[in-house]
Design a protein around this motif. Structure first.
Motif, mmCIF file in Angstrom:
data_model
loop_
_atom_site.group_PDB
_atom_site.id
_atom_site.type_symbol
_atom_site.label_atom_id
_atom_site.label_comp_id
_atom_site.label_asym_id
_atom_site.label_seq_id
_atom_site.Cartn_x
_atom_site.Cartn_y
_atom_site.Cartn_z
ATOM 1 N N PRO A 41 0.824 -1.211 0.000
ATOM 2 C CA PRO A 41 0.000 0.000 0.000
ATOM 3 C C PRO A 41 0.864 1.269 0.000
ATOM 4 N N ASP A 44 -1.624 6.509 0.720
ATOM 5 C CA ASP A 44 -3.080 6.665 0.736
ATOM 6 C C ASP A 44 -3.810 5.338 0.871
ATOM 7 N N LYS A 46 -3.637 2.797 -1.282
ATOM 8 C CA LYS A 46 -3.834 2.142 -2.574
ATOM 9 C C LYS A 46 -2.715 1.121 -2.787
ATOM 10 N N GLU A 48 -0.259 -1.218 -4.808
ATOM 11 C CA GLU A 48 0.390 -1.227 -6.117
ATOM 12 C C GLU A 48 1.462 -2.299 -6.160
#
Length: 84
Positions: A41, A44, A46, A48
């Protein structure tokens, strides 16, 4: 978390994924424990993948020694020639 799946059906190559409770995962294929995915993560939250993933197993056979993602083949050849 530990998950096993098929990476290449034609060759029967397995992929192993390890993960933690914060969403980070690392996936390795059977060829020398080659790292094919490292998802983490960002600030934020998210998730990836931060490892360049090659097209298929044959690409890993051709390219992993240059990519630096192959764990056991590099170490194994060094260890193999050492006295016990």
């Amino acid at each position: 978390m530990i998950k096993t799946d098929i990476f290449d059906n034609a060759k029967g190559i397995k992929i192993y994924t390890l993960g933690n409770s914060r969403g980070m995962t690392a996936s390795f294929i059977e060829r020398g424990a080659t790292l094919v995915s490292l998802c983490t993560p960002d600030k934020d939250g998210k998730i990836e993948n931060v490892v360049v993933r090659l097209k298929d197993y044959d690409e890993y056979v051709k390219n992993t020694l240059d990519a630096g993602t192959e764990v056991f083949y590099r170490l194994g050849s060094t260890i193999e020639h050492q006295p016990i």
